[in-house]
Design a protein around this motif. Structure first.
Motif, PDB file in Angstrom:
ATOM      1  N   SER A  42      -0.774  21.456  30.762  1.00 31.58           N
ATOM      2  CA  SER A  42      -1.710  20.727  31.614  1.00 31.58           C
ATOM      3  C   SER A  42      -2.736  21.658  32.242  1.00 31.58           C
ATOM      4  CB  SER A  42      -0.945  19.983  32.717  1.00 31.58           C
ATOM      5  OG  SER A  42      -0.242  20.900  33.539  1.00 31.58           O
ATOM      6  N   ALA A  89       0.210  16.377  32.725  1.00 24.92           N
ATOM      7  CA  ALA A  89       1.383  17.110  33.196  1.00 24.92           C
ATOM      8  C   ALA A  89       2.646  16.266  33.055  1.00 24.92           C
ATOM      9  CB  ALA A  89       1.189  17.509  34.655  1.00 24.92           C
ATOM     10  N   THR A 117       1.095  20.917  40.778  1.00 25.61           N
ATOM     11  CA  THR A 117       1.973  21.727  39.940  1.00 25.61           C
ATOM     12  C   THR A 117       2.042  23.158  40.484  1.00 25.61           C
ATOM     13  OG1 THR A 117       0.175  22.347  38.439  1.00 25.61           O
ATOM     14  CG2 THR A 117       1.396  20.344  37.927  1.00 25.61           C
ATOM     15  N   GLN A 141       7.710  20.190  40.226  1.00 28.24           N
ATOM     16  CA  GLN A 141       6.446  19.688  39.678  1.00 28.24           C
ATOM     17  C   GLN A 141       6.205  18.212  39.999  1.00 28.24           C
ATOM     18  OE1 GLN A 141       4.786  22.072  38.508  1.00 28.24           O
ATOM     19  NE2 GLN A 141       6.201  23.552  37.650  1.00 28.24           N
TER      20      GLN A 141
END
Length: 722
Positions: free
Chosen positions: A234, A251, A598, A711
């Motif tokens: 990502s 992601a 992230t 995440q």
């Protein structure tokens, strides 16, 4: 987003890495560069870097008792004659201005007082004994860093006390990756033969971003030889400079791509027929894959349908010198709500490619130190892992669940060796409460950290170069036995090595019989178990061992084959074979203005371990590595420009940070490195750098697997003062 790799994309990142590498010529805080010639005239001492579990070998040259120069060991496939930026920075650890100078005990007021070693060890020993007598050995736990000496000595001590509860901190953020691989193959990791590969698809490189010099050299050699190296992520990592193509995905959707690729590969009769002989339950998985078409995967990942189709053809043509590489996620950050099932799917897809332990493929079996054949054989423990009931899929237990048990009172004694869990795990306040809830908590560390600040005792630890260490075997393609000798005398007279600390605790708990040997005795036995003489191995630093050939691989599973179906996964709420699992949260589900935050390592950092190293901190500040990454189109829509100070926030935290606007991250995601935002004023080198990403995350764990969901965090962003 599909993008070929060009040099221009990586000028800034390369400059940062080169700047720190150059600092290795004369190490900051060590002897002056004027003594380099003298250092090189002296005899070198072989040791290792302890910044990550690769433990790269290097030769250290000393002048007047200080390390003046370090040179990567050319016989070690990991260091390949060099060190990475982290290695150079960590070589200065002995001279850090922030070293602890004596054992510390927390007072009722929350401050710390210095106490003698004998007093500290006696009090800790009594507390351990009292907890064991009151609640049993299952109420004792330890979290260790993933380095040879600390892990082995701590585990042996805990086992001698009757507790099996020892958990790796270095891999805990992606314990699900190791566990998913183990459920399918019986092995918890693998290593890609990059140099001879025809094609490698690397998933999630940006979450680790810390390959060793040997890996980079092998990838460069493969690229020069015409191999296809595709990075799927990502966020485009700096390490994509060694790739031939970057495929940008949403992601947390890599699993969708792998499922579609597996479906396509199994449509090739030659691959499917060969796989059937190696895999148990393949027909069941084939049926489950039927709906995972390239069109479906394109809708989930954001990739073009035709690129997914061509990826299948390219991998099939390159097999068996081709694989999907998930190993870069296996140190940090691979903690989406579907990471465990992604690992299972990757293991099975690689089996279809026929790549295991063949040249150009991925080596899953490797030689290891066989302690059972030595006088230091493992100590049997009757108690079950305390985290297994809640997270049965975790191959080596869950450090995060151990903290939850501490928070709830089930674990009362906790030893933390080089494990800064308060800084690195989601919801630092919750983790702090967990540590403080323990009757006894002990931090073994060279410096005061956020975690040490919560513990009842803090024990000053020698840094790696100040004592001899246990050997380690790393690598599977070119496995090597590495021996590390003492390089310098301790810079802090009261600091002790982990082995000395554990031996002292053993004396205080009547378990000293488990340590009736020296570190050198254990190191010698470890070398001999690998067929090497200790003195010869020490002289080399790194000794090559024979890799395991494909025909010698024995799958340590119930069927003796790679297993597609798993009953334990069904019990944990998944399907028997790997299928699509949504990430735990989605920006689309929350509406406009929400982004996935992230995180991961950087090329010059390793979690929070290196953040306080002066050379590394200086590079981070110079190049603005502590900023927030934001997609250019998303930033424009929000009226944000590069360099603006913005505020990121959610229900857990709010903080200002400088923004780095770029096209190299997908629009629905933002990125903050995991290392910054230190919250202990005694970490003076890293003070003032960046924001702590973990503050924005709740303490959630991946179902069944027990990895913290670093995440799976949503935030909003706006210009500061707007």
């Amino acid at each position: 987003m599909t993008q070929p790799i060009t040099r221009r994309t990586f000028v800034a990142a390369s400059a940062a890495g080169a700047a720190l590498a150059a600092s290795g010529a004369a190490l900051a805080g060590c002897a002056s560069s004027s003594a380099v010639d003298t250092a090189y005239a002296a005899e070198a001492v072989n040791t290792q870097c302890a910044a990550c579990p690769k433990q790269c070998s290097y030769a250290a040259y000393t002048v007047d008792g200080s390390i003046d120069k370090v040179v990567g060991n050319a016989t070690d496939p990991a260091s390949a004659g060099a060190l990475c930026a982290r290695g150079y920075g960590m070589a200065t650890a002995a001279t850090s201005a922030d070293r602890l100078e004596s054992p510390m005990r927390r007072t009722d007021s929350g401050s710390y007082e210095a106490i003698p070693w004998d007093e500290a060890l006696a009090e800790i020993g009594k507390a351990l004994a009292d907890i064991k007598a009151d609640k049993g050995a299952a109420a004792l736990a330890a979290i260790v860093p993933g380095t040879s000496t600390a892990d082995w000595y701590t585990e042996r001590f805990m086992n001698a006390l009757g507790s099996p509860n020892v958990y790796l901190n270095a891999t805990t953020a992606s314990s699900s990756v190791a566990s998913g691989l183990a459920l399918a193959t019986g092995f918890t990791s693998y290593e890609v033969d990059y140099a001879q590969a025809k094609m490698v698809v690397i998933l999630g490189a940006s979450t680790v971003e810390m390959p060793d010099p040997g890996t980079i050299a092998s990838l460069e050699a493969a690229k020069a030889a015409g191999a296809k190296i595709v990075m799927v992520d990502s966020r485009m990592p700096a390490s994509a400079s060694v790739a031939t193509e970057y495929l940008g995905v949403k992601a947390g959707t890599e699993l969708a791509l792998v499922l579609a690729v597996a479906r396509g590969l199994l449509s090739k009769d030659d691959l499917a027929n060969a796989a059937a002989a190696e895999m148990e339950g393949l027909a069941e998985w084939e049926r489950a894959l039927a709906s995972y078409t390239p069109q479906w995967a394109a809708s989930v990942t954001g990739l073009a349908e035709d690129r997914i189709q061509s990826l299948v053809g390219e991998l099939a043509a390159a097999a068996p010198a081709a694989c999907i590489d998930l190993t870069w996620m296996a140190l940090f950050g691979g903690s989406y709500g579907n990471s465990g099932e992604l690992a299972r799917a990757v293991a099975l897809t690689n089996t279809v490619l026929g790549c295991w332990n063949v040249p150009g493929g991925a080596y899953v079996a490797a030689p290891t130190i066989d302690w059972s054949a030595t006088a230091m054989a493992p100590i049997a423990v009757e108690e079950a892992d305390a985290t297994a009931a809640e997270y049965p899929l975790a191959a080596a237990g869950s450090a995060a669940q151990a903290l939850r048990l501490a928070h709830d009172g089930a674990i009362a004694g906790l030893i933390l060796v080089d494990a800064n869990v308060v800084a690195e795990y989601p919801d630092p306040d919750y983790v702090r409460e967990a540590v403080e809830a323990c009757t006894l908590s002990v931090a073994v560390t060279p410096e005061m950290t956020e975690t040490a600040r919560c513990c009842t005792y803090v024990l000053p630890e020698q840094v790696w170069a100040e004592s001899a260490q246990l050997p380690v075997v790393t690598g599977a393609v070119h496995p090597a036995l590495k021996v590390s000798l003492q390089v310098i005398d301790p810079a802090v007279s009261e600091a002790r090595s982990v082995s000395q600390i554990v031996e002292g605790l053993a004396q205080a708990t009547d378990t000293a019989g488990a340590f009736s040997f020296t570190v050198e005795d254990a190191a010698r036995a470890a070398c001999e178990s690998c067929g090497c003489a200790y003195e010869a191995a020490a002289a080399l630093g790194a000794t090559s061992l024979a890799p395991v050939a494909a025909e010698a691989v024995v799958w340590p599973t119930a069927s003796g084959k790679v297993e597609c179906a798993c009953a334990a996964c069904e019990t944990a709420g998944y399907t028997a074979t790997p299928t699509w699992v949504e990430p735990s949260v989605s920006p689309d589900a929350l509406g406009y203005g929400y982004y996935r935050l992230t995180t991961g390592n950087q090329a010059v950092q390793a979690t929070t371990k290196t953040a306080n190293a002066a050379p590394v901190a200086a590079i981070a500040e110079q190049y603005g590595l502590d900023g927030l990454w934001m997609n250019a189109a998303a930033a424009e829509a929000a009226g944000i420009a590069g360099g603006d100070k913005v505020v990121i926030e959610n229900e857990y935290a709010s903080a200002p940070v400088r923004v780095h606007v770029t096209e190299l991250i997908e629009p629905a995601a933002m990125y903050l490195a995991s290392h910054y935002g230190v919250e202990d004023d005694e970490q003076r080198q890293a003070d003032g750098l960046g924001v702590r990403q973990a503050r924005f995350a709740t303490f959630g764990l991946e179902p069944g697997y027990g990895a913290p969901l670093l995440q799976e965090t949503m935030v909003t962003v706006g210009k500061a003062g707007a």
